[in-house]
Write a protein that holds these residues in place. Structure first.
Motif, PDB file in Angstrom:
ATOM      1  N   ALA A  96     -29.546 -31.780 -62.692  1.00 16.57           N
ATOM      2  CA  ALA A  96     -29.801 -30.204 -63.446  1.00 16.57           C
ATOM      3  C   ALA A  96     -29.286 -29.399 -62.468  1.00 16.57           C
ATOM      4  N   TRP A  97     -28.677 -28.214 -63.051  1.00 22.85           N
ATOM      5  CA  TRP A  97     -28.750 -27.582 -61.292  1.00 22.85           C
ATOM      6  C   TRP A  97     -28.741 -26.037 -62.436  1.00 22.85           C
ATOM      7  N   GLU A  98     -28.664 -24.870 -62.120  1.00 25.33           N
ATOM      8  CA  GLU A  98     -29.111 -23.692 -62.958  1.00 25.33           C
ATOM      9  C   GLU A  98     -27.752 -22.926 -61.889  1.00 25.33           C
ATOM     10  N   PRO A  99     -27.268 -21.650 -62.693  1.00 23.39           N
ATOM     11  CA  PRO A  99     -26.572 -20.518 -61.657  1.00 23.39           C
ATOM     12  C   PRO A  99     -27.273 -19.969 -60.510  1.00 23.39           C
ATOM     13  N   GLY A 100     -26.113 -19.977 -59.293  1.00 18.12           N
ATOM     14  CA  GLY A 100     -26.934 -19.722 -58.442  1.00 18.12           C
ATOM     15  C   GLY A 100     -26.903 -20.526 -57.221  1.00 18.12           C
ATOM     16  N   ALA A 101     -27.016 -22.336 -57.773  1.00 18.24           N
ATOM     17  CA  ALA A 101     -26.869 -22.864 -56.767  1.00 18.24           C
ATOM     18  C   ALA A 101     -25.880 -23.506 -56.251  1.00 18.24           C
ATOM     19  N   HIS A 102     -26.083 -23.920 -55.309  1.00 20.30           N
ATOM     20  CA  HIS A 102     -24.886 -25.001 -54.517  1.00 20.30           C
ATOM     21  C   HIS A 102     -24.977 -26.842 -53.360  1.00 20.30           C
ATOM     22  N   VAL A 103     -24.002 -26.888 -53.293  1.00 16.37           N
ATOM     23  CA  VAL A 103     -23.970 -27.881 -52.526  1.00 16.37           C
ATOM     24  C   VAL A 103     -23.767 -27.949 -51.116  1.00 16.37           C
ATOM     25  N   ASP A 104     -23.972 -29.137 -51.058  1.00 16.51           N
ATOM     26  CA  ASP A 104     -23.242 -28.940 -49.417  1.00 16.51           C
ATOM     27  C   ASP A 104     -22.332 -30.421 -49.196  1.00 16.51           C
ATOM     28  N   LEU A 105     -21.546 -30.484 -49.007  1.00 18.76           N
ATOM     29  CA  LEU A 105     -20.558 -31.199 -48.198  1.00 18.76           C
ATOM     30  C   LEU A 105     -20.602 -32.033 -46.846  1.00 18.76           C
ATOM     31  N   VAL A 106     -20.779 -33.089 -47.490  1.00 17.70           N
ATOM     32  CA  VAL A 106     -20.509 -33.410 -45.735  1.00 17.70           C
ATOM     33  C   VAL A 106     -18.681 -33.865 -46.070  1.00 17.70           C
ATOM     34  N   LEU A 107     -18.619 -33.887 -44.562  1.00 21.37           N
ATOM     35  CA  LEU A 107     -17.238 -33.785 -44.416  1.00 21.37           C
ATOM     36  C   LEU A 107     -16.810 -34.435 -43.557  1.00 21.37           C
ATOM     37  N   GLY A 108     -17.986 -34.181 -42.423  1.00 25.20           N
ATOM     38  CA  GLY A 108     -17.720 -35.381 -41.373  1.00 25.20           C
ATOM     39  C   GLY A 108     -18.609 -35.615 -40.265  1.00 25.20           C
ATOM     40  N   GLN A 109     -19.263 -35.821 -39.612  1.00 25.00           N
ATOM     41  CA  GLN A 109     -19.792 -36.132 -38.186  1.00 25.00           C
ATOM     42  C   GLN A 109     -20.572 -34.384 -37.960  1.00 25.00           C
ATOM     43  N   ASP A 110     -21.527 -33.772 -38.067  1.00 26.77           N
ATOM     44  CA  ASP A 110     -21.609 -32.307 -37.718  1.00 26.77           C
ATOM     45  C   ASP A 110     -20.879 -31.335 -38.481  1.00 26.77           C
ATOM     46  N   LEU A 111     -20.156 -31.988 -40.270  1.00 27.88           N
ATOM     47  CA  LEU A 111     -19.393 -31.150 -40.231  1.00 27.88           C
ATOM     48  C   LEU A 111     -19.691 -30.874 -41.686  1.00 27.88           C
ATOM     49  N   VAL A 112     -20.996 -30.056 -41.547  1.00 28.06           N
ATOM     50  CA  VAL A 112     -21.308 -29.974 -43.358  1.00 28.06           C
ATOM     51  C   VAL A 112     -21.478 -28.999 -43.489  1.00 28.06           C
ATOM     52  N   ARG A 113     -20.472 -28.516 -44.879  1.00 31.69           N
ATOM     53  CA  ARG A 113     -20.956 -27.427 -45.870  1.00 31.69           C
ATOM     54  C   ARG A 113     -21.358 -26.524 -46.425  1.00 31.69           C
ATOM     55  N   GLN A 114     -22.275 -25.041 -46.763  1.00 30.56           N
ATOM     56  CA  GLN A 114     -22.364 -25.347 -48.411  1.00 30.56           C
ATOM     57  C   GLN A 114     -21.350 -24.190 -48.994  1.00 30.56           C
ATOM     58  N   TYR A 115     -21.577 -24.826 -50.395  1.00 32.15           N
ATOM     59  CA  TYR A 115     -20.391 -24.329 -51.451  1.00 32.15           C
ATOM     60  C   TYR A 115     -21.248 -23.911 -52.677  1.00 32.15           C
ATOM     61  N   SER A 116     -20.822 -22.913 -53.379  1.00 31.98           N
ATOM     62  CA  SER A 116     -21.393 -22.321 -54.656  1.00 31.98           C
ATOM     63  C   SER A 116     -20.955 -23.400 -55.598  1.00 31.98           C
ATOM     64  N   LEU A 117     -21.900 -23.802 -56.508  1.00 34.87           N
ATOM     65  CA  LEU A 117     -20.763 -24.465 -58.193  1.00 34.87           C
ATOM     66  C   LEU A 117     -21.046 -23.422 -58.780  1.00 34.87           C
ATOM     67  N   CYS A 118     -19.537 -23.520 -59.404  1.00 36.82           N
ATOM     68  CA  CYS A 118     -18.874 -22.667 -60.006  1.00 36.82           C
ATOM     69  C   CYS A 118     -18.755 -22.971 -61.783  1.00 36.82           C
ATOM     70  N   GLY A 119     -18.789 -24.131 -61.792  1.00 32.59           N
ATOM     71  CA  GLY A 119     -18.615 -25.146 -63.014  1.00 32.59           C
ATOM     72  C   GLY A 119     -19.454 -24.590 -64.098  1.00 32.59           C
ATOM     73  N   ASP A 120     -19.794 -25.869 -65.347  1.00 38.14           N
ATOM     74  CA  ASP A 120     -20.969 -25.320 -66.367  1.00 38.14           C
ATOM     75  C   ASP A 120     -21.594 -26.298 -65.686  1.00 38.14           C
ATOM     76  N   PRO A 121     -22.883 -25.879 -66.060  1.00 35.13           N
ATOM     77  CA  PRO A 121     -24.611 -26.481 -65.815  1.00 35.13           C
ATOM     78  C   PRO A 121     -24.524 -27.309 -66.693  1.00 35.13           C
ATOM     79  N   ALA A 122     -24.075 -27.167 -68.440  1.00 34.86           N
ATOM     80  CA  ALA A 122     -24.217 -28.267 -69.521  1.00 34.86           C
ATOM     81  C   ALA A 122     -23.762 -29.076 -68.937  1.00 34.86           C
ATOM     82  N   ASP A 123     -22.446 -29.232 -68.287  1.00 36.84           N
ATOM     83  CA  ASP A 123     -21.598 -30.479 -68.344  1.00 36.84           C
ATOM     84  C   ASP A 123     -22.334 -31.360 -67.093  1.00 36.84           C
ATOM     85  N   ARG A 124     -22.881 -32.113 -67.014  1.00 34.45           N
ATOM     86  CA  ARG A 124     -23.865 -33.155 -66.205  1.00 34.45           C
ATOM     87  C   ARG A 124     -22.563 -34.327 -65.201  1.00 34.45           C
TER      88      ARG A 124
END
Length: 322
Positions: free
Chosen positions: A42-70
């Protein structure tokens, strides 16, 4: 393609890029699902996730979907040709069907109750505000969104936001209307109002300058990059790890995080810029010198936690809850 290489002590989930869509000029919207069909946390508005795109390449992106859709998590990524590589990997290589590692969700930009909200977005800073706007509308609160960008075609979500919410949403493309008139848009709020702002550093600084006379706790901002550094102690210091009693020397040219890593102690981290909150650590003794972009002034003054990837010490010694 599968991108799973990660030396971080928190491996995260392997997720599937289920859908990739153009959200605006230079912006892609990515929807991830779990390969096993399971639900995400579960998550709430304002949350972000880390995407691991490679070794030492980790980026944070804000969630912009519907929190009710798990069943899915959605982010939007701006192409930054002169950036640090994350957006180039997303725009140039990541395709539907690929698998990546995802960590989170985490929330350092919490959506708090209020009877009135003002949302201010600049460019890709709209992403964390999209679910906040939906939550404000669902709560029955009074609210408005002011959304600025370079051009209308570069502004993700503007059509769906105006279609859903009408004149509560003000779209201000710079090539049509000029820059946001913050003096007109941001009259002094009262104690019932919360202002949420996300976007490029000049916008955040301008809003922060205008908030000096606002009631405490009114303004909430999220940065995608570290705030400009301040002048403060640059020297070396000692860090004691309360869990083991070991003492680690932190030289002038190393962060606390790096020094602790060098000592062989596993620590959770992600951005290394003081913007994601992953490395937040309790301070048991000593006075930290905060250089993150997350803590409020009250949290900084308490000295109870610090982001060890960027913050240092005002005292010769810190005792950390590690």
């Amino acid at each position: 393609m599968t991108v799973t290489t990660d030396l971080h002590p928190e491996p995260g989930l392997e997720v599937l890029l289920h859908r990739r869509e153009i959200a605006a000029d230079g912006v892609v919207r990515l929807t991830f699902t779990r390969p096993d069909g399971g639900a995400f946390p579960a998550w709430e508005p304002g949350a972000h996730v880390d995407l691991v795109l490679g070794q030492d390449l980790v980026r944070q992106y804000s969630l912009c979907g519907d929190p009710a859709d798990r069943t899915a998590l959605t982010v939007a990524v701006l192409d930054v040709p002169d950036g640090r590589g994350g957006s180039r990997r997303v725009h140039g290589e990541l395709a539907e069907g690929d698998r990546v590692r995802l960590r989170g969700p985490r929330n350092t930009f919490r959506f708090l109750p209020a009877s009135r909200y003002v949302f201010v977005a600049g460019g890709i800073g709209i992403t964390p505000l999209v679910p906040m706007v939906a939550a404000a509308a669902a709560s029955g609160a009074d609210w408005r969104l002011v959304y600025g960008g370079r051009t209308r075609s570069s502004m993700a979500f503007h059509e769906e936001l105006t279609a859903a919410h009408g004149d509560r949403v003000s779209i201000v493309p710079e090539d049509e209307n000029g820059v946001l008139d913050l003096d007109a848009l941001l009259p002094r709020p009262d104690t019932r109002t919360r202002v949420y702002c996300c976007g490029p550093e000049p916008l955040l600084r301008a809003v922060e300058e205008r908030s000096a006379t606002w009631p405490a706790g009114t303004l909430h901002v999220e940065r995608f990059t570290a705030a400009p550094g301040d002048d403060g102690p640059q020297g070396s210091f000692e860090v004691e790890l309360a869990g083991t009693g070991a003492t680690v020397h932190v030289p002038e040219d190393r962060s606390v995080l790096e020094a602790v890593e060098d000592a062989g102690v596993p620590v959770l981290f992600s951005c290394r810029e003081g913007t994601c909150g992953t490395c937040e650590t309790g301070v048991l003794e000593g006075v930290p010198l905060h250089r993150d972009a997350l803590l409020t002034e009250e949290e900084r003054a308490s000295g109870e936690v610090m982001m060890i990837c960027v913050s240092r010490s005002c005292t010769p010694r810190l005792v950390l809850d590690l």
